[in-house]
Design an enzyme around this catalytic site. Sequence first.
Site: not given
Length: 429
Positions: A282-283, A286, A364, A368
């Site tokens: 997930h990070e 970004h 976000e 995801d």
Amino acid sequence: MQPSSVMLAFAAALLAALAVKFWLATRQMRHVAQHRDQVPAPFAGTVTPEAHRKAADYTLAKGRFGLLTTAFGSAVLLGWTLLGGLDALNTLLRDALMADYGPMAYQLALLAAFALIGGLIELPLEWYATFRIEQRFGFNRMTPRLWLADLLKGVLVGAVIGLPLAALILWIMGATGGLWWLWAWGAWVAFNLVLLVLYPTVIAPLFNKFEPLPDEALQVRVQALMQRCGFAAKGLFVMDGSKRSAHANAYFTGLGAAKRVVFFDTLLSRLSPGEVEAVLAHELGHFKHKHVLQRMLLIFGFSLAGLALLGWLAGQSGFYAGLGVSPNLAAPNDALALLLFMLALPPFTFFIGPLMSQWSRRHEFQADAYACAQADGSALASALLKLHEDNASTLTPDPLYVRFYYSHPPASERLAALPQPHRPLAATP
């Protein structure tokens, strides 16, 4: 610019922001309290009634405390501005220091005194939040000694970094003419970029220990994920976050070759390797979508607009008089202008908060989706549930409160948006 117009605009913005904050906070608390005893149907098999009630009680406790801090902060803001607090402090330091030590010493003393007084005013609230609210719900692991040590280190680091930067900005304001704000912006941007490089290796270790990730199997798994995602980092580290809090997290920090991946030890102790991989994916989402770069550019853009506005306001006598300050034309007022602008801006920018929150929530969702493409979506779902439970995040926030404040989507929306094969809320292992 008429002082009365400035005063009226500031007072109206402050009152409007205060009213909206109280309205949203009370909505949130009522909504959470109404749903305290019933776990939402999609989570009935994965979240216990006890955990759900704890999250509700934690949210309500923070909400009530938030009402107090909001009212107190508004009163302090009025005290600094319209009630003459900043004017009195400025006059005192100007009369005491200007003649003997010069304009730079006087202005730096004004900035330092303002920061010190402001910090002392907020200290009891910070203490209560840590040793009452966080302690009550089992999250605080700080001792008073560690809390005090962090405070003193923070003051020292702030002085070592902040005073030279402030001196540079004040020199630029006084030496570069009408376009000082453009030069000041360039200096501020350069400072932030340097700080991104220095923070992981110089500043952060002053407060926490960072050790290489000891789990070799997890190292291999994480490195394979980063290779698939085209991400290079200087190292994988574990931070001793448990000595301060039971909350868990993971993050990237640094810039360029100084980038590193940091896991809280609380995160590693709670999640399985597959869940850790999913959270990291997930990070990395970004990173892949350039969210961090976008946010950095947005901040730099806002700061440029803000400094340009300050460049105009600093030459308007009504700006000072309308905010409760009487500048001395025989002395430089650059530090005074900076402080007044910093105090007056938040009530106005508060109303763009929902746009920023919406933008962040969209990021976000994108991260995801990327995580589900690079790792196990069911592991991401179970990790999110565990993190929501461990952080006592309410599953039943008020929808309007979410739209205004939440930078991350609530759990129900976030899990429902995961790709279809991983959407069911299976029980966490």
